[in-house]
Write a protein that holds these residues in place. Structure first.
Motif, PDB file in Angstrom:
ATOM      1  N   VAL A 561     -17.838   6.426 -33.303  1.00 40.04           N
ATOM      2  CA  VAL A 561     -16.646   5.727 -32.821  1.00 40.04           C
ATOM      3  C   VAL A 561     -16.771   5.459 -31.320  1.00 40.04           C
ATOM      4  O   VAL A 561     -16.535   4.333 -30.844  1.00 40.04           O
ATOM      5  CB  VAL A 561     -15.376   6.545 -33.134  1.00 40.04           C
ATOM      6  CG1 VAL A 561     -14.149   5.884 -32.507  1.00 40.04           C
ATOM      7  CG2 VAL A 561     -15.194   6.686 -34.642  1.00 40.04           C
ATOM      8  N   GLU A 562     -17.161   6.504 -30.565  1.00 37.32           N
ATOM      9  CA  GLU A 562     -17.355   6.322 -29.124  1.00 37.32           C
ATOM     10  C   GLU A 562     -18.496   5.339 -28.863  1.00 37.32           C
ATOM     11  O   GLU A 562     -18.429   4.493 -27.961  1.00 37.32           O
ATOM     12  CB  GLU A 562     -17.663   7.656 -28.449  1.00 37.32           C
ATOM     13  CG  GLU A 562     -16.492   8.620 -28.387  1.00 37.32           C
ATOM     14  CD  GLU A 562     -16.847   9.877 -27.615  1.00 37.32           C
ATOM     15  OE1 GLU A 562     -17.895   9.874 -26.921  1.00 37.32           O
ATOM     16  OE2 GLU A 562     -16.090  10.865 -27.697  1.00 37.32           O
ATOM     17  N   GLY A 563     -19.568   5.445 -29.657  1.00 35.29           N
ATOM     18  CA  GLY A 563     -20.710   4.562 -29.480  1.00 35.29           C
ATOM     19  C   GLY A 563     -20.338   3.106 -29.692  1.00 35.29           C
ATOM     20  O   GLY A 563     -20.803   2.214 -28.959  1.00 35.29           O
ATOM     21  N   LEU A 564     -19.476   2.852 -30.687  1.00 34.60           N
ATOM     22  CA  LEU A 564     -19.043   1.480 -30.954  1.00 34.60           C
ATOM     23  C   LEU A 564     -18.261   0.921 -29.767  1.00 34.60           C
ATOM     24  O   LEU A 564     -18.455  -0.245 -29.362  1.00 34.60           O
ATOM     25  CB  LEU A 564     -18.186   1.453 -32.225  1.00 34.60           C
ATOM     26  CG  LEU A 564     -17.673   0.081 -32.678  1.00 34.60           C
ATOM     27  CD1 LEU A 564     -18.844  -0.850 -32.976  1.00 34.60           C
ATOM     28  CD2 LEU A 564     -16.784   0.240 -33.906  1.00 34.60           C
ATOM     29  N   ALA A 565     -17.410   1.764 -29.171  1.00 34.34           N
ATOM     30  CA  ALA A 565     -16.614   1.318 -28.020  1.00 34.34           C
ATOM     31  C   ALA A 565     -17.507   1.014 -26.820  1.00 34.34           C
ATOM     32  O   ALA A 565     -17.338  -0.017 -26.148  1.00 34.34           O
ATOM     33  CB  ALA A 565     -15.580   2.389 -27.669  1.00 34.34           C
ATOM     34  N   VAL A 566     -18.486   1.897 -26.564  1.00 34.56           N
ATOM     35  CA  VAL A 566     -19.374   1.685 -25.419  1.00 34.56           C
ATOM     36  C   VAL A 566     -20.234   0.451 -25.644  1.00 34.56           C
ATOM     37  O   VAL A 566     -20.435  -0.377 -24.737  1.00 34.56           O
ATOM     38  CB  VAL A 566     -20.248   2.928 -25.181  1.00 34.56           C
ATOM     39  CG1 VAL A 566     -21.261   2.662 -24.068  1.00 34.56           C
ATOM     40  CG2 VAL A 566     -19.379   4.137 -24.839  1.00 34.56           C
ATOM     41  N   ALA A 567     -20.766   0.305 -26.857  1.00 40.44           N
ATOM     42  CA  ALA A 567     -21.617  -0.845 -27.154  1.00 40.44           C
ATOM     43  C   ALA A 567     -20.843  -2.152 -27.030  1.00 40.44           C
ATOM     44  O   ALA A 567     -21.370  -3.156 -26.523  1.00 40.44           O
ATOM     45  CB  ALA A 567     -22.194  -0.701 -28.562  1.00 40.44           C
ATOM     46  N   THR A 579     -29.620   6.495 -31.912  1.00 43.38           N
ATOM     47  CA  THR A 579     -28.476   7.160 -32.549  1.00 43.38           C
ATOM     48  C   THR A 579     -28.915   8.142 -33.627  1.00 43.38           C
ATOM     49  O   THR A 579     -29.857   7.888 -34.390  1.00 43.38           O
ATOM     50  CB  THR A 579     -27.520   6.124 -33.167  1.00 43.38           C
ATOM     51  OG1 THR A 579     -26.432   6.809 -33.811  1.00 43.38           O
ATOM     52  CG2 THR A 579     -28.219   5.233 -34.193  1.00 43.38           C
ATOM     53  N   ASP A 580     -28.206   9.255 -33.651  1.00 45.15           N
ATOM     54  CA  ASP A 580     -28.372  10.200 -34.755  1.00 45.15           C
ATOM     55  C   ASP A 580     -27.745   9.567 -36.002  1.00 45.15           C
ATOM     56  O   ASP A 580     -26.826   8.749 -35.905  1.00 45.15           O
ATOM     57  CB  ASP A 580     -27.680  11.520 -34.407  1.00 45.15           C
ATOM     58  CG  ASP A 580     -28.060  12.640 -35.366  1.00 45.15           C
ATOM     59  OD1 ASP A 580     -29.077  12.485 -36.067  1.00 45.15           O
ATOM     60  OD2 ASP A 580     -27.334  13.646 -35.419  1.00 45.15           O
ATOM     61  N   ILE A 581     -28.237   9.936 -37.166  1.00 43.45           N
ATOM     62  CA  ILE A 581     -27.694   9.352 -38.394  1.00 43.45           C
ATOM     63  C   ILE A 581     -26.477  10.111 -38.887  1.00 43.45           C
ATOM     64  O   ILE A 581     -25.461   9.519 -39.251  1.00 43.45           O
ATOM     65  CB  ILE A 581     -28.789   9.306 -39.488  1.00 43.45           C
ATOM     66  CG1 ILE A 581     -29.886   8.322 -39.078  1.00 43.45           C
ATOM     67  CG2 ILE A 581     -28.202   8.902 -40.830  1.00 43.45           C
ATOM     68  CD1 ILE A 581     -31.037   8.232 -40.061  1.00 43.45           C
ATOM     69  N   MET A 586     -18.016   8.809 -37.522  1.00 45.46           N
ATOM     70  CA  MET A 586     -18.800   7.628 -37.904  1.00 45.46           C
ATOM     71  C   MET A 586     -20.278   7.941 -37.696  1.00 45.46           C
ATOM     72  O   MET A 586     -20.678   8.313 -36.602  1.00 45.46           O
ATOM     73  CB  MET A 586     -18.405   6.401 -37.077  1.00 45.46           C
ATOM     74  CG  MET A 586     -19.230   5.145 -37.418  1.00 45.46           C
ATOM     75  SD  MET A 586     -18.889   3.725 -36.348  1.00 45.46           S
ATOM     76  CE  MET A 586     -17.282   3.234 -36.954  1.00 45.46           C
ATOM     77  N   GLY A 587     -21.082   7.805 -38.772  1.00 47.51           N
ATOM     78  CA  GLY A 587     -22.501   8.081 -38.680  1.00 47.51           C
ATOM     79  C   GLY A 587     -23.262   6.922 -38.072  1.00 47.51           C
ATOM     80  O   GLY A 587     -22.737   5.813 -37.879  1.00 47.51           O
ATOM     81  N   GLY A 588     -24.554   7.179 -37.801  1.00 41.46           N
ATOM     82  CA  GLY A 588     -25.375   6.170 -37.160  1.00 41.46           C
ATOM     83  C   GLY A 588     -25.618   4.945 -38.020  1.00 41.46           C
ATOM     84  O   GLY A 588     -25.689   3.820 -37.512  1.00 41.46           O
ATOM     85  N   ARG A 589     -25.722   5.121 -39.317  1.00 41.31           N
ATOM     86  CA  ARG A 589     -25.975   3.984 -40.182  1.00 41.31           C
ATOM     87  C   ARG A 589     -24.771   3.037 -40.220  1.00 41.31           C
ATOM     88  O   ARG A 589     -24.913   1.809 -40.213  1.00 41.31           O
ATOM     89  CB  ARG A 589     -26.324   4.474 -41.595  1.00 41.31           C
ATOM     90  CG  ARG A 589     -27.222   3.507 -42.352  1.00 41.31           C
ATOM     91  CD  ARG A 589     -27.569   4.073 -43.721  1.00 41.31           C
ATOM     92  NE  ARG A 589     -28.219   5.367 -43.622  1.00 41.31           N
ATOM     93  CZ  ARG A 589     -29.491   5.522 -43.295  1.00 41.31           C
ATOM     94  NH1 ARG A 589     -30.227   4.468 -43.000  1.00 41.31           N
ATOM     95  NH2 ARG A 589     -30.031   6.718 -43.254  1.00 41.31           N
ATOM     96  N   GLU A 590     -23.576   3.609 -40.276  1.00 38.91           N
ATOM     97  CA  GLU A 590     -22.363   2.788 -40.267  1.00 38.91           C
ATOM     98  C   GLU A 590     -22.198   2.082 -38.914  1.00 38.91           C
ATOM     99  O   GLU A 590     -21.800   0.908 -38.849  1.00 38.91           O
ATOM    100  CB  GLU A 590     -21.140   3.665 -40.564  1.00 38.91           C
ATOM    101  CG  GLU A 590     -19.845   2.887 -40.681  1.00 38.91           C
ATOM    102  CD  GLU A 590     -18.644   3.784 -40.961  1.00 38.91           C
ATOM    103  OE1 GLU A 590     -17.511   3.265 -40.971  1.00 38.91           O
ATOM    104  OE2 GLU A 590     -18.846   5.011 -41.139  1.00 38.91           O
ATOM    105  N   LEU A 591     -22.526   2.801 -37.855  1.00 38.04           N
ATOM    106  CA  LEU A 591     -22.461   2.199 -36.521  1.00 38.04           C
ATOM    107  C   LEU A 591     -23.405   0.999 -36.431  1.00 38.04           C
ATOM    108  O   LEU A 591     -23.033  -0.073 -35.933  1.00 38.04           O
ATOM    109  CB  LEU A 591     -22.836   3.245 -35.470  1.00 38.04           C
ATOM    110  CG  LEU A 591     -23.033   2.738 -34.031  1.00 38.04           C
ATOM    111  CD1 LEU A 591     -21.734   2.162 -33.482  1.00 38.04           C
ATOM    112  CD2 LEU A 591     -23.559   3.863 -33.147  1.00 38.04           C
ATOM    113  N   ALA A 592     -24.637   1.169 -36.934  1.00 39.66           N
ATOM    114  CA  ALA A 592     -25.620   0.089 -36.880  1.00 39.66           C
ATOM    115  C   ALA A 592     -25.152  -1.123 -37.675  1.00 39.66           C
ATOM    116  O   ALA A 592     -25.277  -2.275 -37.229  1.00 39.66           O
ATOM    117  CB  ALA A 592     -26.961   0.587 -37.407  1.00 39.66           C
ATOM    118  N   ALA A 593     -24.608  -0.872 -38.883  1.00 34.88           N
ATOM    119  CA  ALA A 593     -24.151  -1.988 -39.710  1.00 34.88           C
ATOM    120  C   ALA A 593     -23.029  -2.762 -39.031  1.00 34.88           C
ATOM    121  O   ALA A 593     -22.976  -3.999 -39.086  1.00 34.88           O
ATOM    122  CB  ALA A 593     -23.691  -1.450 -41.065  1.00 34.88           C
ATOM    123  N   THR A 594     -22.116  -2.048 -38.356  1.00 37.47           N
ATOM    124  CA  THR A 594     -20.996  -2.703 -37.680  1.00 37.47           C
ATOM    125  C   THR A 594     -21.485  -3.560 -36.515  1.00 37.47           C
ATOM    126  O   THR A 594     -21.066  -4.720 -36.348  1.00 37.47           O
ATOM    127  CB  THR A 594     -19.991  -1.644 -37.180  1.00 37.47           C
ATOM    128  OG1 THR A 594     -19.558  -0.844 -38.286  1.00 37.47           O
ATOM    129  CG2 THR A 594     -18.793  -2.308 -36.521  1.00 37.47           C
TER     130      THR A 594
END
Length: 652
Positions: A561-567, A579-581, A586-594
């Motif tokens: 969640v924090e990673g999505l905001a920073v990105a 990113t860790d998976i 929110m895991g890394g795979r979901e973050l990547a897909a978003t």
């Protein structure tokens, strides 16, 4: 019989019978028992109403006629000699005999008592026959006999053992199933107490059940125990006992037993497998968390050593810390191997080539006191496995065998192609039918008892003295074999030795081969913007410092969640996400897909200590280069980051 018929019958009587009392005649006519009177020539002189109803023959049709000429069964069933004996003065009883009436076709059974008929002077002037209808009794007896025969056939055809004991425990009956199940002939068991064949450890429970059965007529009691087979082995029987001592037809304790040895063995193997699986999951979780810590320890130790700023007095201590971390990383790899979460590099290989390539090293490992020999099967099918890990399996088994033969012995390694049919697979659950390559390693060492053998593959279980083994050798073997899709069994006995049998499934040559990475290359410094998303703060901080020293602009986030905001805030400035998976929220795979929905070409480097996450990356087409397995070294981190930045991710 009507009164007219009775009067007519009286008219036909010879003068000898004219003075018969009319009341007595009425009694004879009214009785349900058949009464017949013959003269000395065996002609009918009296035939009562019961006989007329039974045979359909009226009295007037019989008087004056010879008995066996009218009813052939009298001769055929052997009644004539009995009549002659009665004429001679004896009273005789016939057995049951069968008759068919020539008058109405009536069929049945009867039994007759013949006695002399005397006049007032005592002279025998004929025979009196008292005939009882035995048809109902005979049919009931026949029905019971058929029923008993049916039940006897069922009992004697059943696979379960049926036995009857008396109140003292002596066996009075045993069904034919006894012999194939126990190896003992019926004659060897009848007249004996079966407690003699029961395992000493189980006798108390069996005797207790027998006592309870004696106290409770009609109730059923069950008990499982081991009974000695005629060949000396122990078979497990499940028996149900029922007290039928009060039933005159049985007068005993009825016991039904079946051999459940195979079922008990399968259940034990299942429980052992489930226990090992549970321990494996725990070990994998511990190793994953430990990998995070080792990543920090190894990374910081390497960073301090590389900086060259440590006083000489501390340089040796820091070097020992790094070495200890490396050894700890090896331990976590063993744990992950046991839990089938180790990163493997499988390739299609010939097992014979792997064994022969390792032969010199194995000879050095076992020493001069152990004779090492190989029987390599011909035309082995190809298997898919990590050759390095297969070598590890052989090394661990060889070391284990060497330690079991302190005074020397023989270590035999054998390979062979085998076909597992449905029956073989059923006996080796959970194998499936198919083609396999069998690897067998046997020693002539001290062996293991049943308790030790049941725990042989458990991590940290060892029978060696403290300081002489971690207990991870066989656990590692188990994990590597299982992760390679194979199966492993151990067979051992004290003083005999131990045999490990491994089955690797034969694979098609088209299986994917993972090529290991090449040697380390010189890396150039960077200036790109990188976002590190990692829930473990120590790993995150170490990675940030390492990359910042290489010139990168680094941002951090503790979860997806924090990673999505920073990105989102960085936008097009962001060049790479590390990113860790597996993370909370929110895991890394979901973050990547978003993120890739907006920026399909965004480079993402995944990290994890779980093998299945790495395999998922391979299956999705990401490739080995886009995955960093924990614990990683600082050089591995820098190299992978540089590779990702120089070769951006393929658009999806």
């Amino acid at each position: 019989m009507s009164s007219e018929s009775s009067d007519a019958a009286e008219a036909n009587l010879s003068p000898l019978f004219l003075d018969t009392d009319r009341l007595a005649r009425r009694v004879l006519e009214s009785t349900s028992e058949g009464i017949v009177v013959y003269d000395r020539e065996l002609r009918y002189r009296f035939w009562n109403h019961a006989m007329a109803e039974r045979t359909g023959a009226p009295a007037e049709a019989l008087y004056g006629r010879v008995c066996h000429e009218v009813f052939p069964h009298i001769r055929e069933q052997g009644l004539l000699p009995l009549l002659e004996r009665a004429l001679a003065g004896e009273q005789v009883q016939s057995p049951d005999y069968h008759f068919i009436s020539p008058f109405n076709g009536a069929e049945g059974w009867a039994s007759t008592r013949f006695e002399p008929y005397r006049d007032d002077a005592g002279t025998i002037i004929g025979v009196i026959a008292h005939s009882r209808d035995a048809t109902a009794r005979r049919r009931a007896a026949e029905a019971m006999e058929r029923s008993e025969s049916q039940f006897r056939t069922i009992i004697e055809s059943a696979s379960e053992i049926v036995s009857i004991l008396d109140a003292t425990g002596i066996m009075r009956y045993a069904s034919p199933a006894l012999t194939p199940a126990t190896g003992w002939e019926q004659e060897q068991m009848l007249g004996h107490n079966p407690i003699e064949r029961i395992h000493p450890e189980d006798r108390a429970s069996v005797l207790q059940i027998f006592r309870e059965t004696l106290k409770a007529p009609g109730e059923s009691h069950r008990v499982q125990y081991r009974s000695q087979h005629a060949d000396g082995s122990w078979r497990t029987l499940l028996s149900a006992a029922r007290n039928l001592l009060d039933d005159p037809s049985v007068n005993g304790i009825v016991i039904t037993s079946r051999d459940v040895t195979e079922w008990v063995d399968l259940q034990a193997r299942l429980q052992q497998s489930q226990r090992i699986e549970a321990v494996g999951r725990l070990a994998g979780g511990v190793a994953h968390d430990f990998n995070n810590l080792l990543t920090v320890i190894r990374g910081n130790a390497q960073a301090l050593l590389a900086a060259g700023r440590l006083p000489d007095s501390l340089h040796e201590e820091m070097d020992e810390i790094a070495q200890a971390a490396d050894r700890a990383a090896t331990l976590t790899r063993q744990l992950l191997a046991f839990s089938r979460q180790q990163v493997l590099q499988p390739r299609v290989l010939d097992l014979n080539s792997v064994v022969r390539g390792l032969w010199t090293l194995l000879q050095r490992l076992v020493g001069e006191g152990v004779t090492l020999d190989l029987r390599a099967g011909e035309s082995l099918g190809a298997v898919t496995a990590d050759p390095v890990q297969v070598e590890q399996v052989l090394i661990n088994l060889a070391v284990n065998a060497r330690d079991a033969m302190p005074d020397g012995g023989r270590l035999h390694i054998e390979t062979e192609s085998v076909t597992a049919d449905a029956e073989f697979a059923r006996q080796h659950e959970p194998m499936s039918a198919g083609q396999y390559v069998r690897l067998q390693v046997s020693d002539t060492g001290t062996g293991m008892d049943a308790t030790t053998m049941a725990r042989a593959f458990e991590p940290f279980f060892t029978t060696k003295e403290v300081g002489h083994g971690t207990g991870m050798g066989l656990a590692t073997v188990y994990g590597i074999v299982k992760q390679s899709g194979g199966y492993i069994w151990v067979d051992s006995a004290l003083g005999v030795g131990t045999t490990f049998t491994i089955y690797f499934p034969v694979t098609a040559p088209a299986e994917r081969v993972i090529t290991p990475q090449g040697p380390a290359r010189e890396l150039r410094r960077g200036s790109e913007t990188i976002l590190i998303v990692e829930d473990e703060e120590l790993v995150r901080s170490m990675a940030r410092r390492t990359l910042e020293r290489e010139g990168y602009r680094v941002h951090e986030a503790a979860n997806g969640v924090e990673g999505l905001a920073v990105a989102t805030q960085l936008g097009e400035q962001l060049d790479l996400i590390v990113t860790d998976i597996v993370m909370p929220e929110m895991g890394g795979r979901e973050l990547a897909a978003t993120l890739r929905r907006e920026r399909p070409s965004l480079s993402i480097l995944f990290m994890s200590g779980y093998t299945h996450e790495r395999d998922s990356e391979l299956e999705s087409g990401e490739g080995v280069s886009r995955f960093l397995h924990k614990p990683f070294t600082l050089h591995e981190l820098k190299e992978r980051v540089r590779l990702m930045l120089d070769e951006p991710a393929t658009q999806e």
